[in-house]
Design a protein around this motif. Sequence first.
Motif, short mmCIF file in Angstrom:
data_model
loop_
_atom_site.label_atom_id
_atom_site.label_comp_id
_atom_site.label_asym_id
_atom_site.label_seq_id
_atom_site.Cartn_x
_atom_site.Cartn_y
_atom_site.Cartn_z
N ARG A 1 -3.92 16.55 -8.29
CA ARG A 1 -3.45 17.39 -7.19
C ARG A 1 -3.70 16.70 -5.85
NH1 ARG A 1 -4.94 23.63 -5.75
NH2 ARG A 1 -3.18 23.87 -4.35
N TRP A 2 -2.70 16.70 -5.02
CA TRP A 2 -2.70 16.18 -3.65
C TRP A 2 -2.55 14.66 -3.55
CZ3 TRP A 2 -1.75 19.57 -0.05
CH2 TRP A 2 -2.22 20.88 -0.16
N THR A 3 -2.68 13.92 -4.64
CA THR A 3 -2.62 12.46 -4.54
C THR A 3 -1.29 11.99 -3.97
OG1 THR A 3 -4.18 12.17 -6.35
CG2 THR A 3 -2.79 10.29 -5.82
N LEU A 4 -0.19 12.48 -4.51
CA LEU A 4 1.12 12.05 -4.01
C LEU A 4 1.33 12.47 -2.56
CD1 LEU A 4 3.37 12.62 -7.14
CD2 LEU A 4 2.55 10.45 -6.20
N ARG A 5 0.80 13.61 -2.19
CA ARG A 5 0.93 14.06 -0.79
C ARG A 5 0.20 13.11 0.14
NH1 ARG A 5 2.02 18.84 2.12
NH2 ARG A 5 2.05 18.20 4.28
N VAL A 6 -1.00 12.67 -0.25
CA VAL A 6 -1.75 11.75 0.59
C VAL A 6 -0.99 10.43 0.72
CG1 VAL A 6 -3.88 10.40 0.78
CG2 VAL A 6 -3.98 12.80 0.06
N ILE A 7 -0.48 9.93 -0.39
CA ILE A 7 0.29 8.69 -0.36
C ILE A 7 1.51 8.86 0.55
CG2 ILE A 7 1.75 7.14 -1.73
CD1 ILE A 7 -0.23 7.70 -4.07
N TRP A 8 2.21 9.98 0.41
CA TRP A 8 3.40 10.23 1.22
C TRP A 8 3.06 10.28 2.71
CZ3 TRP A 8 8.27 9.55 0.69
CH2 TRP A 8 9.16 10.12 1.60
N GLU A 9 1.99 10.97 3.06
CA GLU A 9 1.60 11.08 4.47
C GLU A 9 1.18 9.72 5.03
OE1 GLU A 9 2.28 13.49 6.40
OE2 GLU A 9 2.81 14.95 4.87
N LEU A 10 0.49 8.93 4.25
CA LEU A 10 0.14 7.58 4.71
C LEU A 10 1.39 6.74 4.90
CD1 LEU A 10 -3.01 6.79 2.53
CD2 LEU A 10 -2.96 7.27 4.98
N HIS A 11 2.35 6.90 4.01
CA HIS A 11 3.60 6.17 4.09
C HIS A 11 4.41 6.55 5.33
CE1 HIS A 11 7.56 4.64 3.05
NE2 HIS A 11 8.03 5.86 3.07
N ARG A 12 4.38 7.79 5.70
CA ARG A 12 5.18 8.31 6.82
C ARG A 12 4.66 7.87 8.19
NH1 ARG A 12 5.57 14.32 6.97
NH2 ARG A 12 7.15 13.83 8.50
#
Length: 98
Positions: free
Chosen positions: A10-21
């Motif tokens: 949970r939340w791993t992909l969100r963290v990756i996405w936010e870092l990417h953005r």
Amino acid sequence: MAALDLLGRRWTLRVIWELHRRPAPIGFRDLRRHCDAMSSSVLSTRLTELREAGIAGRTPDGAWQLTPLGTDLVTAMGPLLDWSRTWAETRAGADQGH
């Protein structure tokens, strides 16, 4: 740790996405603000896991960013993002038909 195990948490992909953005490294508090309701402890855990996996890293001033490996991961996830858009459009069309 297997990659899919890490990415499925949970939340791993969100963290990756936010870092990417972000065009530049981002501090912990700002990153948390962009991750909605995520607790500080969960964000800290996910960032530690991503750092240990070589996907995220810290700058000398303590900000967070994706590593080259993390950027490659986002690129590899591109086809999944394309599929998810198609799926969402299909679902929206199906919902309008009922």
